[in-house]
Enzyme design. Sequence first.
Site, PDB file in Angstrom:
ATOM      1  CE  LYS A  33      -0.829   0.143   5.004  1.00 53.34           C
ATOM      2  NZ  LYS A  33      -0.147   1.409   5.284  1.00 53.34           N
ATOM      3  CB  THR A  34       3.959   2.314   1.808  1.00 49.01           C
ATOM      4  OG1 THR A  34       3.385   1.966   3.065  1.00 49.01           O
ATOM      5  CG2 THR A  34       4.755   3.591   1.958  1.00 49.01           C
ATOM      6  CG  ASP A 216      -1.360   4.695   4.997  1.00 50.43           C
ATOM      7  OD1 ASP A 216      -1.971   3.707   4.564  1.00 50.43           O
ATOM      8  OD2 ASP A 216      -0.230   4.629   5.510  1.00 50.43           O
ATOM      9  CD  GLU A 217      -2.588   1.532   8.205  1.00 56.61           C
ATOM     10  OE1 GLU A 217      -3.634   0.869   8.089  1.00 56.61           O
ATOM     11  OE2 GLU A 217      -1.462   1.018   8.351  1.00 56.61           O
ATOM     12  CD  GLN A 247      -3.717  -5.336   8.004  1.00 54.52           C
ATOM     13  OE1 GLN A 247      -2.710  -5.234   8.683  1.00 54.52           O
ATOM     14  NE2 GLN A 247      -3.707  -5.169   6.695  1.00 54.52           N
ATOM     15  NE  ARG A 586       1.092  -8.122  10.932  1.00 55.97           N
ATOM     16  CZ  ARG A 586       0.854  -7.310   9.894  1.00 55.97           C
ATOM     17  NH1 ARG A 586       1.737  -6.392   9.574  1.00 55.97           N
ATOM     18  NH2 ARG A 586      -0.234  -7.423   9.173  1.00 55.97           N
TER      19      ARG A 586
END
Length: 695
Positions: A33-34, A216-217, A247, A586
């Site tokens: 995503k970044t 973002d987020e 998330q 993770r």
Amino acid sequence: MQTYLENLNDNQLRAVTHIDGPCLVIAGAGSGKTKVLTTRIAYLIEHGIPSWHILAITFTNKAAKEMRDRLNLLVPNHQAFVGTFHSLGLRIIKENAHLLNLDRNFTILDSDDVTSIIRKILKDKGFDPKEYAPSYIKNRISFIKNEMLNDSEIDAFFNTPAEKVAKEVYYAYLDKLAVNNSVDFDDLLRLPVELFKKHPDILDMYQDRFQYVLIDEYQDTNEVQYKLSKLLVSKHQNIFVVGDSNQAIYAFRGSNYKNILNFEKDYKNAQVITLNQNYRSTTTILNAANSVIKNNKERKEFELFSKLGKGLNIKYTRAYDEKHEIKQVIDYINELLNEGFHYRDIGVLYRTNGQARVVEEQFLAFNIPYKVVGSYYFYARKEIKDLISYLRLILNHDDEVSLKRVINVPKRGIGAKTIADLESAASAQHVSMFEAISKGKELAFKNLILDLTKESENLSLTELIDLILTQSGMQQELEATANLEAELRLENLMEFKSITASFEERTGSVNLGDFLEEISLIADISEHQESNDEVTLMTIHSAKGLEFEVVFLVGMEENIFPHANSLLEADGLEEERRLCYVGITRAKQRLFISNAKRRMLYGKDNMNMPSRFIKEIDKNLIDEENPMLSFQEKIDKNEFYETEDVEYKSGDVIMHTIYGKGVVIDVGDKLLTIAFAKNFGIKKLMKNHKSLKKI
């Protein structure tokens, strides 16, 4: 095609090349995503959008820095605004301070400043800060600001006596900030929204300045952040948000994951793009995450996939107790090292901070290098040091270091001058500070220690901890403080009872001196040397956004994970399941899941069922190992004597597994006083403990 677009998959490319209109990018864990956010900004600039018309908002300074660094490589000398919600709010307030009745050189108060102001207001209004904790009031004021409640809403919601006090302090606090030309961190978000609502012309100016907004987020936005972004984009509608409802794990901070679920209702012609190719984990790990999260009802339907290969199955072990569980983890770590992994490749994740203590102790015992992220080492925490100082002072009244540490913990109005006067008096009289105490609030403290010392003679260590926490006021102070930090501190103090209970269970001893001697060897933080190659220990909340080659998810038990509190809340279980999803994703190559049949946590021995989340994982993805059988054999063979109800009297000769032969010199209700050889002396031991045998 531009070179920076070459390595994008089809869906990433669709997202990056989207220019006008609202767009929702559902970005699964590890889906890049970044990369999409930064590449899209570069694409906009290359396609004629002036960089100063672009606003990119993140949640943390770390994420903002990473995005700026990546963007600078793609587009040097750009003028896009890349920062947090708070940094954006600060810029807007600075540019319009006069309209908000602020001088341009206004002060931003930090958390401690806010607490001090609230404490002063409580005192001025005659409210007892022990009854109405400043941190509780601060928490409620923050809630009012972040939810943007108006006066009538505050009146409707704030009904309890404590909330009515919070309401009264809130208005006085606003007045104080205005007089002091100050704002707090919540104001950095609230004031821009109020400014835009009162001054449509100012809003119009910012809408034309920031014509392209990227967030973002987005699943982590709260009410005020949602309103601020909605106002900014309402004119041009060029809002591009990236997030993943799977998330969303920060409801306790006020985040509302429904903002991302409702995006298509808010922006009718929104384009929706799903990034579901994961570049981090094996297919096995992703299938496990998918099989858990599909049990949630409130979510966007999509499944992650990977082209990194199937990988190894997840290993699941159910240990005998919490120490055995971590010993198993250590055994696996040693196997991994032999395979070529490094300590730095490994993350041990747990649901609550209280679980870290046993991991730390076992890692220290077996020389496994580690670092704790998002928390202090257990014995370095302030509240644990305070509690140990109480214990040391009870054992040794002349311990002036411990006395000075806790004479005003919790706050009793004993200041630095009083302590300095005490030191002078002790020096003049050639006695200890404790002995020199003769009057005032410090005398009440002295009597507290004397009472605790007397009580300790007939209590187990665990019972003594309970008494210290209640009689000193430490527990009451933390219970009255309704914020996350206070909850964690109380959780750590409760977990200290696991240490005393474990010591008592192992040795049968309730001797404070022996106990303090043992933990002093563990508590010496200088023994813990950090290096560049160490295992990372952290809560799953702290692990969001991180990745490890190998992940151990420990304590996977009902009432721990999912947490017992979550079962009482409307959306609690679904949030816990999202947290489990975050934990699983993770892991890059290997995932280990473990729990224990019995667990000492917060001083209580519990028998927990395996977490329901384990059952939700497709059984074909898990290899279950059962180390309990061999462990039980070790228990059966050890030297401990069987517990039985034995009557003792003075003069009885006993054998103890650690202290050897001794003679009973006193028999109490629960404790025996026994004289051993000179090197051990007189000890208090629990009756009928497995370490004792009458001979």
